[in-house]
Design an enzyme around this catalytic site. Structure first.
Site, PDB file in Angstrom:
ATOM      1  N   ASP A  69       0.650  -1.199  -0.578  1.00  0.00           N
ATOM      2  CA  ASP A  69      -0.108   0.305   0.156  1.00  0.00           C
ATOM      3  C   ASP A  69       0.946   0.880  -0.317  1.00  0.00           C
ATOM      4  O   ASP A  69       2.302   1.218  -0.008  1.00  0.00           O
ATOM      5  CB  ASP A  69      -0.848  -0.420   1.225  1.00  0.00           C
ATOM      6  CG  ASP A  69      -2.278  -0.993   1.161  1.00  0.00           C
ATOM      7  OD1 ASP A  69      -2.057  -1.556   0.081  1.00  0.00           O
ATOM      8  OD2 ASP A  69      -2.586  -1.474   2.074  1.00  0.00           O
ATOM      9  N   HIS A  75       3.912  -2.176   3.271  1.00  0.00           N
ATOM     10  CA  HIS A  75       3.492  -0.657   2.919  1.00  0.00           C
ATOM     11  C   HIS A  75       4.908   0.168   2.357  1.00  0.00           C
ATOM     12  O   HIS A  75       5.936  -0.451   3.033  1.00  0.00           O
ATOM     13  CB  HIS A  75       3.362   0.683   4.313  1.00  0.00           C
ATOM     14  CG  HIS A  75       1.782   0.409   4.944  1.00  0.00           C
ATOM     15  ND1 HIS A  75       1.546  -0.373   5.615  1.00  0.00           N
ATOM     16  CD2 HIS A  75       0.334   0.128   4.336  1.00  0.00           C
ATOM     17  CE1 HIS A  75       0.367  -1.067   5.873  1.00  0.00           C
ATOM     18  NE2 HIS A  75      -0.144  -0.222   5.713  1.00  0.00           N
ATOM     19  N   HIS A  96      -5.943   2.852  -4.477  1.00  0.00           N
ATOM     20  CA  HIS A  96      -6.001   3.002  -2.586  1.00  0.00           C
ATOM     21  C   HIS A  96      -6.745   4.277  -2.627  1.00  0.00           C
ATOM     22  O   HIS A  96      -5.866   5.387  -1.600  1.00  0.00           O
ATOM     23  CB  HIS A  96      -4.261   3.084  -2.544  1.00  0.00           C
ATOM     24  CG  HIS A  96      -4.675   2.860  -0.771  1.00  0.00           C
ATOM     25  ND1 HIS A  96      -5.275   1.647  -0.432  1.00  0.00           N
ATOM     26  CD2 HIS A  96      -3.255   3.095   0.076  1.00  0.00           C
ATOM     27  CE1 HIS A  96      -5.198   2.008   0.500  1.00  0.00           C
ATOM     28  NE2 HIS A  96      -3.730   2.743   1.266  1.00  0.00           N
ATOM     29  N   HIS A 154      -5.124   8.724  -0.093  1.00  0.00           N
ATOM     30  CA  HIS A 154      -5.242   8.650   1.154  1.00  0.00           C
ATOM     31  C   HIS A 154      -6.224   9.097   2.223  1.00  0.00           C
ATOM     32  O   HIS A 154      -6.090   9.319   3.102  1.00  0.00           O
ATOM     33  CB  HIS A 154      -3.682   8.044   1.763  1.00  0.00           C
ATOM     34  CG  HIS A 154      -3.432   6.777   2.599  1.00  0.00           C
ATOM     35  ND1 HIS A 154      -3.617   6.702   4.236  1.00  0.00           N
ATOM     36  CD2 HIS A 154      -3.085   5.775   2.061  1.00  0.00           C
ATOM     37  CE1 HIS A 154      -3.473   5.587   4.351  1.00  0.00           C
ATOM     38  NE2 HIS A 154      -2.868   4.808   3.511  1.00  0.00           N
TER      39      HIS A 154
END
Length: 229
Positions: A51, A197, A102, A106
């Protein structure tokens, strides 16, 4: 309770409840969402996902590490970062990995109006499809925060919400790579989707990967690309 629902036999912490137990229990209740990929106990697969990229420092580290271990990953990218680093988006796809959404910046869908959230994910999809020249059908809302509106949006556009059942917490600066690696190995089960991540956690996450994947491969595990929807 089945043993696979338990994040560990150690005392439960808030983080383990949030990042390990709850997605395993609640993820399957989200219509159309997946928390695990195809499972084969004879040749177990672990599906890696990354991510928060692309990132100028982290993404090259990820690509190098995945190549070292003959592993594939789905990269859940933020649209604003993808616009700043189109070369890294291209590098991800050229290396045989898949780009997924994503969101745009964010942002938690829980903090947006439903129409604003849909527009944000629509924009992210357009940006990523333009960057890759490929359809982008896998979506992971930031923090895994799914809403009924996003579920409807995904179903209407034949998209797939991808969650996880293993998140070792590489974003916690106090967790060293050896602890992260132990967590990955302990929680992995055939078909597990692991979330790690990009960005600042990448150094810890890649170091943990270098420790965990050889152990898993020695036990017969594979690290293929999560099949497309």
């Amino acid at each position: 309770m089945p043993t696979f629902l338990l994040p560990s036999l150690r005392p439960l912490t808030v983080q383990r409840l949030r990042d390990s137990l709850l997605p395993r229990v609640l993820g399957p209740l989200v219509p159309g969402a997946v928390v695990r990929g195809p499972a084969d106990a004879r040749a177990p697969a672990l599906y890696l996902t990354v991510d928060d990229g692309p990132d100028a420092d982290g993404t090259p580290r990820w690509l190098d590490a995945l190549a070292r271990h003959d592993a594939a990953a789905v990269f859940f990218l933020s649209a604003d970062r993808a616009e700043r680093h189109p070369d890294l988006v291209h590098a991800i796809t050229e290396a045989g990995h898949r780009v997924a959404s994503h969101g745009d910046q964010h942002r938690s869908a829980w903090r947006m109006r439903p129409r604003t959230a849909r527009r944000a994910f629509d924009r992210a999809e357009r940006v990523l499809e333009e960057a890759t020249g490929q359809p982008v059908r896998d979506v992971r809302p930031p923090y895994g925060r799914v809403t009924p509106g996003l579920v409807r949006w995904a179903a209407q556009g034949h998209r797939r919400i991808v969650l996880w059942d293993v998140m070792p917490g590489d974003f916690v600066a106090s967790r060293p790579p050896a602890v992260l690696a132990d967590e990955m190995v302990r929680l992995a089960r055939p078909g597990s989707i692991v979330t790690l991540h990009d960005g600042p956690p990448a150094r810890r996450a890649v170091a943990a990967l270098d420790l965990a994947l050889p152990r898993l491969r020695a036990a017969g595990w594979r690290f293929p690309l999560l099949p497309a929807a």
